[in-house]
Design an enzyme around this catalytic site. Sequence first.
Site, PDB file in Angstrom:
ATOM      1  N   VAL A  28      -8.236   8.898   8.766  1.00  0.00           N
ATOM      2  CA  VAL A  28      -9.538   9.775   8.611  1.00  0.00           C
ATOM      3  C   VAL A  28     -10.450   8.482   9.131  1.00  0.00           C
ATOM      4  O   VAL A  28     -10.504   7.477   8.518  1.00  0.00           O
ATOM      5  CB  VAL A  28      -9.571  10.109   7.238  1.00  0.00           C
ATOM      6  CG1 VAL A  28     -10.891  10.749   7.119  1.00  0.00           C
ATOM      7  CG2 VAL A  28      -8.530  11.325   7.221  1.00  0.00           C
ATOM      8  N   TYR A  47       0.818  -1.298  -0.220  1.00  0.00           N
ATOM      9  CA  TYR A  47      -0.062  -0.006   0.076  1.00  0.00           C
ATOM     10  C   TYR A  47       0.955   1.166  -0.087  1.00  0.00           C
ATOM     11  O   TYR A  47       0.661   2.201  -0.711  1.00  0.00           O
ATOM     12  CB  TYR A  47      -0.819  -0.136   1.257  1.00  0.00           C
ATOM     13  CG  TYR A  47      -1.723   1.293   1.351  1.00  0.00           C
ATOM     14  CD1 TYR A  47      -3.068   1.465   0.593  1.00  0.00           C
ATOM     15  CD2 TYR A  47      -1.428   2.144   2.391  1.00  0.00           C
ATOM     16  CE1 TYR A  47      -3.688   2.486   0.560  1.00  0.00           C
ATOM     17  CE2 TYR A  47      -2.480   3.366   2.325  1.00  0.00           C
ATOM     18  CZ  TYR A  47      -3.575   3.348   1.638  1.00  0.00           C
ATOM     19  OH  TYR A  47      -4.062   4.586   1.731  1.00  0.00           O
TER      20      TYR A  47
END
Length: 237
Positions: free
Chosen positions: A181, A148
Site C-alpha cells: 500500500v 516484522y
Amino acid sequence: MDKVCAVFGGSRGIGRAVAQLLAHKGYRVAVLARNLDMAQAAAGELGGGHFAFSCDVAKERDVQNAFEEMGKNLGPVNFLVNAAGINRDSLLVRAKSEDMLSQLHTNLLGPMLTCKAAIKTMIQQQGGSIVNIGSIIGLKGNSGQSVYSASKGGLVGFSRALAKEVARKKIRVNVVAPGFVHTDMTKDLKEEHLKKNIPLGRFGEPIDVAHAVVFLLESPYVTGHVLVVDGGLQLVI
C-alpha cells in the site's frame, strides 16, 4: 449512543485514511500518535468534534492516560483501530536488538495494551468492535523481514484468541492484513517490479484498506477474522 472510535497511528497512512472515512460516516474520532503536532494536523482535517492525543502505544501509562482523556473529551470509546506500526527491515543475523524490540513493542505489545484498556470500557457499554492492522507479511513471511513478520503474525494469533475471550461480552476483534500500500513504509520499494506480481496490477491506496477496516468495525456477526487486502497478491506468493 455516540460512535466513538480511537485510531492509534491515525496521523498518517492507513490510520489517517481510516480516521477520515470514519468522520465522514458520522463517527467521533480520536486521532492518536506519538507526535502530537501530526495528530492535531490529521484531526484538524476531520472538522469539528474530533480530537488529537499524543500516545506511545508501547507505554502502558501513555495508553491509560489516553483513554482517560478520550473519555473526558469524546465519551466512552466503543470502537478501536490499531494502525500504529513500524518496520526495521534486516536479515536476522544483522538485526540490532533495539530494532527487534521496537518492532515487537509497537506492532504487538502496543495493540495488546490498547485492547486491554479499550475492553474495560467496552464491557461497561455492553459491546464494542476492534480492528487491528496486520500485514500479509505476517501471514506469508518475507526474507529480510523476519522480526516484522513475527510481530504481525503474533498480532493475528493475539486477535483471534482475544476474539474468543470477549465474544460473550459482545465485543468483536478482527484483523485487516494489507499487501503493498502507498505509505511511508513502502515509499522506497521498487514498485514497478513488485506490482507485476499483483493480479490487480497496482499498489493499494490507504483508502482501500480503510474501507475494509470500516466494514469489519460495523459487521455485527464477524469476529476472529483476518481480511486480506492485497490486490490478489496472496494468490501468487
